[in-house]
Enzyme design. Structure first.
Site, PDB file in Angstrom:
ATOM      1  N   CYS A   1      -3.644  -8.441  14.227  1.00  0.00           N
ATOM      2  CA  CYS A   1      -2.781  -8.095  13.098  1.00  0.00           C
ATOM      3  C   CYS A   1      -2.663  -9.298  12.176  1.00  0.00           C
ATOM      4  O   CYS A   1      -2.573 -10.424  12.672  1.00  0.00           O
ATOM      5  CB  CYS A   1      -1.392  -7.688  13.589  1.00  0.00           C
ATOM      6  SG  CYS A   1      -1.266  -5.924  13.861  1.00  0.00           S
ATOM      7  N   PRO A   2      -2.695  -9.100  10.887  1.00  0.00           N
ATOM      8  CA  PRO A   2      -2.671  -7.848  10.148  1.00  0.00           C
ATOM      9  C   PRO A   2      -4.050  -7.234   9.931  1.00  0.00           C
ATOM     10  O   PRO A   2      -4.157  -6.130   9.417  1.00  0.00           O
ATOM     11  CB  PRO A   2      -2.036  -8.224   8.823  1.00  0.00           C
ATOM     12  CG  PRO A   2      -2.526  -9.612   8.577  1.00  0.00           C
ATOM     13  CD  PRO A   2      -2.562 -10.246   9.969  1.00  0.00           C
TER      14      PRO A   2
END
Length: 79
Positions: A19-20
């Site tokens: 992530c992201p």
């Protein structure tokens, strides 16, 4: 559990992505899909077990299936 027909083009392997970036990859894939199409996502990022359900709620997609298999997480999302 229902049986879903998943084609190779409908699989998004984001193993190694964090992530992201993992959510961005999912978003980009779903953007190209038609309504009611399915995508099977394979990830090894533990944060996806929180981020993908939130993403689906926020984007109004349907999370049909979640499974942990060894070190990977498998998700089935319907646009």
């Amino acid at each position: 559990m229902k049986n879903y027909l998943i084609k190779k083009k409908d699989i998004l392997n984001i193993i190694g992505s964090r992530c992201p970036d993992s959510i961005i990859n999912i978003r980009n894939k779903i953007k190209k899909m038609k309504k009611l199409d399915l995508v099977l996502i394979i990830s090894d990022d533990k944060t996806t077990k929180y981020e993908i359900p939130k993403f689906c709620v926020f984007m109004k997609h349907k999370l049909l299936f979640v499974k942990k298999k060894k070190k990977n997480f498998i998700y089935l999302i319907q646009k």
